[in-house]
Scaffold this motif. Structure first.
Motif, mmCIF file in Angstrom:
data_model
loop_
_atom_site.group_PDB
_atom_site.id
_atom_site.type_symbol
_atom_site.label_atom_id
_atom_site.label_comp_id
_atom_site.label_asym_id
_atom_site.label_seq_id
_atom_site.Cartn_x
_atom_site.Cartn_y
_atom_site.Cartn_z
ATOM 1 N N SER A 1 -10.503 -10.181 2.810
ATOM 2 C CA SER A 1 -9.368 -9.314 3.356
ATOM 3 C C SER A 1 -8.866 -9.815 4.652
ATOM 4 C CB SER A 1 -9.635 -7.954 3.820
ATOM 5 O OG SER A 1 -10.034 -7.073 2.601
ATOM 6 N N GLY B 1 -7.078 -13.073 3.643
ATOM 7 C CA GLY B 1 -5.765 -12.523 3.010
ATOM 8 C C GLY B 1 -4.809 -12.277 3.946
ATOM 9 N N ARG B 2 -5.126 -11.685 5.202
ATOM 10 C CA ARG B 2 -4.286 -11.212 6.237
ATOM 11 C C ARG B 2 -3.788 -12.597 6.952
ATOM 12 N NH1 ARG B 2 -1.520 -11.645 9.824
ATOM 13 N NH2 ARG B 2 -1.264 -10.216 11.471
ATOM 14 N N ALA C 1 -6.355 -10.984 -0.581
ATOM 15 C CA ALA C 1 -6.462 -9.702 -0.133
ATOM 16 C C ALA C 1 -6.884 -8.994 -1.325
ATOM 17 C CB ALA C 1 -5.027 -9.423 0.164
ATOM 18 N N GLN D 1 -9.832 -6.190 -1.759
ATOM 19 C CA GLN D 1 -9.806 -4.899 -2.129
ATOM 20 C C GLN D 1 -10.677 -4.608 -3.453
ATOM 21 O OE1 GLN D 1 -5.656 -4.248 -3.043
ATOM 22 N NE2 GLN D 1 -5.008 -5.038 -0.947
ATOM 23 N N ARG E 1 0.154 -6.469 5.628
ATOM 24 C CA ARG E 1 -0.786 -6.961 6.502
ATOM 25 C C ARG E 1 -1.428 -5.808 7.141
ATOM 26 N NH1 ARG E 1 3.064 -10.903 10.276
ATOM 27 N NH2 ARG E 1 4.371 -9.142 10.008
ATOM 28 N N LYS F 1 -2.392 -3.174 5.604
ATOM 29 C CA LYS F 1 -3.455 -2.605 4.665
ATOM 30 C C LYS F 1 -4.467 -3.796 4.487
ATOM 31 C CE LYS F 1 -4.006 -1.556 -0.042
ATOM 32 N NZ LYS F 1 -3.571 -1.219 -1.424
ATOM 33 N N THR F 2 -4.349 -5.126 4.635
ATOM 34 C CA THR F 2 -5.287 -5.807 4.280
ATOM 35 C C THR F 2 -6.151 -5.862 5.747
ATOM 36 O OG1 THR F 2 -3.937 -7.698 5.288
ATOM 37 C CG2 THR F 2 -4.200 -7.341 2.974
#
Length: 660
Positions: free
Chosen positions: A24, A27-28, A36, A40, A119, A121-122
Motif C-alpha cells: 500500500s 502504491g501510494r 494498492a 488491499q 492516496r 485510502k492507500t
C-alpha cells in the motif's frame, strides 16, 4: 494438526499484514492502482487467515485439547460448552488473538470502503497494516495461543469461575470491537497527516469519512462497557455496578475520547473547522485503547478484569504503544500548521456549543487518566502505595460531566456560525420546567441531605426532555398541522433520530445512576431459616438452604421470599455460594428480583451459628431505578446504529473516485 494449522495461519497473517503495509505504501508513492490493490488484497487475506486461526483455537477449547498450554490453563472437561468456547478469549493469549481478529477485520473493511480518495485510502490501509503487523508479531513471538505442552494433563486448570458467565461471553468481543475499531480512525488521521492537505475542501470531506468509523466503534464500545458493568453488578456480589477500577477506567477513556471525536467531526464535516482538534481526538481515542491493553496485560494492576502476564510482555506492549502513538503525535506536531481551515464562528453558535462539549469531555478523560495512572507512577517513583477511588472521581469527573450535560440539549437548537442564545433558551423552557419539577419532587420525597442526588434527577430529566424538544422543533410539533408534522418526521434523516435517541439514552442512564447511587438502601444480618431482613420498601424471608449441584460446581443455595413490607407481592428468589473443585474457588451468585425499574438484590454469605440452628449471613440491597443504568447505554448504542443506517453515514457510501 488442526492446532498447527492455526499457528501457521497466524504467522501467515503477520506476513500478509507486512505485505499490506509495504504494498500500500508503494502504491501510494508510485500512484499505482495495481500495487494498492495488491495491498488491499493482502489486508483481506490477513483477516481471513486470522479468522480461521481463531476458529482453530475455539475448536481446541471445544474439544478440550489439553496438549495446548492455553487450553490446559483455562478450560476443564466438566465446563459447559458455552464457557469452553468463551474461554478461547478469556486468557491473555486468546484475547490477544481476538484483538488481532478485530483489527484485521476492520482493516479488510477499510480496504473495501468506497468513496475515499486514492492516496488517502492507500495511506490509511498501509498504516492499518502496520498496526496489525505489530500486534500479530506480539502474538506470534511472545503470546502464541497455540503453544504445545510436553506433558499433557488429564484435566485442565479451568477458567476463573467469575468469568464463567453469559455476559462475559459477549462482553470481550463487543469491547474489543469498540476498542480496536478506533484503529481505523487512527489510520485515517495518520493518512490525512501524511497527505498534509492545507486546502479547505479536504477537511470537511475527511470529517465525513471518519465519522462512520468513529460512530460504529463508539456504539460497540458502549455496549461492551454496559455488559461489563452488568456483569460486575450481578456477578461480583458487592451491590454496585461501577467502582472506578483502573481496568474499568481503561475502557472508559477511549469512550470519552470517542464521544468527543464524534461531536468534533460534525463541526469539521459541516464547517471545515476544528480539523486539527478532530485529528488529535482520532489519534487519542486509539492511543487510549492501546493504553488500556497495556494496563490490562502488563501486570501493573491487580484486578479481576486483568490478565496475569509477565512484565517482559508488558514492556513489549509499552514499546508498541510508545512507537505508534509517538510517531503519530510527532507527525501531528509537524503537520499541525497545515491543519487550518474552515469558517469562523461566533462563541454562541452550534460550533461553539460543540467545542465547549469537547472541552468538558476531554477534561473529564484527563481526570480519569490522572486518577488511573497517578497511583502507578507514585509507586514506581517513590515506592508509596495509595488508592484513588470514588471520592476523587466524584469531586473531579462528576462536575465536569454535569456541566457538559447542561449544555448538551442546547447545542442542536443553535444555528451554525451565529445563533440566538435567547431563542434556544425559550425553546427549552419545557425541558427546564420539567427538570426543576423533577428535582424538587426528588428533594421532597427523599432526605434533604440528598440534595445533590435530587439535582442529578433534574439533570437526567433535562437531558431526556431536551432531546424530545429538539426533535419536536424539527418536525414543528404543535406549531404545524398534524399531517405536516408527520410528513416532517418521516423525512427526518436517521442520523437525526439516532442523535435524539442517544441523547435521551444518556438522560435515562443519568436518572438510573443518580437514583440508584443516591437513594439505595441496604441491610445485612445473620438469619436462620424462617427469619427476615428488610431494605427499603421490601423484606426477604429465608425459607430454606439446600445443596445444589451444577455442571462443574457444588452450590449452597438459599431460597428466599421477597415481599413488600406489608407482606404483599411475594416472589421467590435464589441466591447461591458456588464452589468450583477444579480451581478450588468459591463465588457468589446474586439473587435478583426485578420490580419494574427497581431491583431487590440478595447475596448469601457464610454459614454461622450452631449446627442445631444454623444461620447464614445475608445481605440485601434495594436498588431503585437500577434497570435504567443498563437501559440507557443500550438506547445510546441503538442511536448510534440508527445513525449508521443513514445513507450519508453508511460505511463505504459514495461513488468510487479516480486516483488523486
Amino acid at each position: 494438526m488442526i492446532v498447527e494449522t492455526g499457528a501457521y495461519l497466524l504467522a501467515l497473517a503477520l506476513a500478509l499484514s507486512l505485505a499490506q503495509a509495504a504494498l500500500s505504501a508503494a502504491g501510494r508513492a508510485r500512484l499505482s492502482p495495481v500495487l494498492a490493490g495488491a495491498g488491499q488484497g493482502a489486508s483481506i487475506g490477513s483477516a481471513v487467515a486470522v479468522f480461521v486461526s481463531f476458529l482453530t483455537l475455539v475448536w481446541a477449547f471445544a474439544a478440550s485439547d489439553f496438549s495446548v498450554a492455553n487450553v490446559a490453563a483455562n478450560s476443564h472437561t466438566d465446563k459447559p460448552m458455552l464457557y469452553k468456547v468463551a474461554a478461547a478469549w478469556g486468557s491473555h493469549e486468546g484475547s490477544l488473538l481476538l484483538w488481532c481478529l478485530v483489527m484485521t477485520g476492520f482493516g479488510a473493511a477499510l480496504a473495501r470502503a468506497r468513496g475515499l480518495p486514492f492516496r488517502l485510502k492507500t495511506s490509511a490501509v498501509a498504516v492499518q497494516g502496520g498496526l496489525s503487523a505489530l500486534f500479530l508479531a506480539f502474538a506470534v513471538f511472545t503470546s502464541n495461543p497455540f503453544a504445545r505442552l510436553d506433558q499433557v494433563p488429564a484435566q485442565g486448570a479451568s477458567l476463573n469461575p467469575l468469568l464463567q458467565d453469559p455476559a462475559l461471553a459477549l462482553h470481550p468481543p463487543m469491547l474489543y470491537a469498540g476498542y480496536v475499531g478506533f484503529s481505523v480512525c487512527f489510520s485515517l488521521a495518520v493518512a490525512a497527516l501524511i497527505e498534509g492537505r492545507a486546502n479547505a475542501p479536504f477537511w470537511p470531506a475527511w470529517g465525513r469519512w471518519v465519522r462512520p468509523w468513529a460512530l460504529a466503534s463508539w456504539a460497540l464500545l458502549t455496549v461492551g462497557i454496559a455488559l461489563g458493568a452488568f456483569w460486575a453488578y450481578y456477578e461480583l456480589g458487592w451491590g454496585g455496578w461501577w467502582f472506578w477500577d483502573p481496568v474499568e477506567n481503561a475502557s472508559f477513556m477511549p469512550w470519552l475520547a470517542g464521544a468527543a471525536l464524534l461531536h468534533s467531526a460534525v463541526v469539521t464535516e459541516r464547517r471545515g473547522a476544528l480539523a486539527g482538534w478532530t485529528v488529535f481526538l482520532a489519534l487519542l481515542a486509539f492511543t487510549f485503547s492501546m493504553l488500556g491493553a497495556f494496563l490490562v496485560r502488563s501486570g501493573v494492576l491487580t484486578s479481576v478484569h486483568a490478565f496475569a502476564v509477565d512484565p517482559e510482555r508488558g514492556v513489549m506492549l509499552l514499546a508498541i504503544l510508545g512507537l505508534t502513538a509517538g510517531l503519530a503525535f510527532a507527525l501531528f506536531a509537524w503537520r499541525s500548521p497545515q491543519l487550518k481551515g474552515g469558517g469562523l464562528f461566533a462563541p454562541v453558535s452550534r460550533e461553539g456549543a460543540l467545542v465547549l462539549n469537547n472541552l468538558f469531555l476531554t477534561a473529564a478523560a484527563a481526570t480519569v487518566l490522572l486518577g488511573t495512572l497517578y497511583p502507578l507512577i507514585l509507586e514506581a517513583a517513590a515506592g508509596a502505595t495509595i488508592s484513588v477511588g470514588p471520592p476523587y472521581f466524584a469531586a473531579t469527573f462528576v462536575p465536569l460531566m454535569a456541566a457538559a450535560f447542561l449544555i448538551l440539549p442546547a447545542g442542536p437548537l443553535l444555528a451554525w456560525k451565529r445563533a440566538d442564545a435567547l431563542g434556544a433558551a425559550q425553546r427549552l423552557w419545557v425541558a427546564a420546567a420539567a427538570a426543576v419539577v423533577a428535582g424538587l419532587l426528588a428533594f421532597a420525597l427523599f432526605e434533604p441531605k440528598k440534595a445533590l442526588s435530587a439535582a442529578g434527577v433534574g439533570l437526567g430529566v433535562w437531558l431526556i426532555v431536551g432531546a424530545l424538544v429538539e426533535v419536536s422543533e424539527r418536525v414543528r410539533l404543535f406549531r404545524a398541522p398534524v399531517g405536516e408534522s408527520l410528513r416532517r418526521a418521516k423525512g427526518l434523516p436517521l442520523a437525526a433520530w439516532g442523535m435524539t435517541l442517544a441523547h435521551a439514552g444518556l438522560g435515562v442512564f443519568v436518572l438510573g445512576a443518580v437514583v440508584e447511587t443516591g437513594f439505595k438502601a441496604e441491610a445485612a444480618r445473620t438469619i436462620a431459616v424462617g427469619e427476615s431482613l428488610s431494605a427499603g420498601p421490601y423484606s426477604a424471608r429465608l425459607d430454606a438452604v439446600r445443596i445444589a449441584e451444577g455442571p462443574n460446581y457444588l452450590a449452597e443455595q438459599a431460597i428466599l421470599t421477597v415481599t413488600t413490607r406489608d407482606g404483599r407481592a411475594a416472589r421467590q428468589v435464589k441466591a447461591e455460594r458456588r464452589f468450583f473443585p477444579a480451581g478450588g474457588q468459591t463465588t457468589t451468585e446474586v439473587g435478583l428480583d426485578f420490580r419494574g425499574v427497581d431491583d431487590v438484590y440478595l447475596t448469601l454469605g457464610e454459614r454461622r451459628g450452631e449446627s442445631a440452628r444454623p444461620a447464614w449471613a445475608v445481605r440485601m440491597y434495594f436498588n431503585p431505578w437500577a434497570r435504567l443504568i443498563f437501559l440507557g447505554p443500550m438506547l445510546m448504542a441503538l442511536g448510534g446504529l440508527l445513525s449508521l443506517l443513514d445513507r450519508r453515514l453508511r460505511l463505504g457510501a459514495g461513488a468510487r473516485r479516480r486516483p488523486v
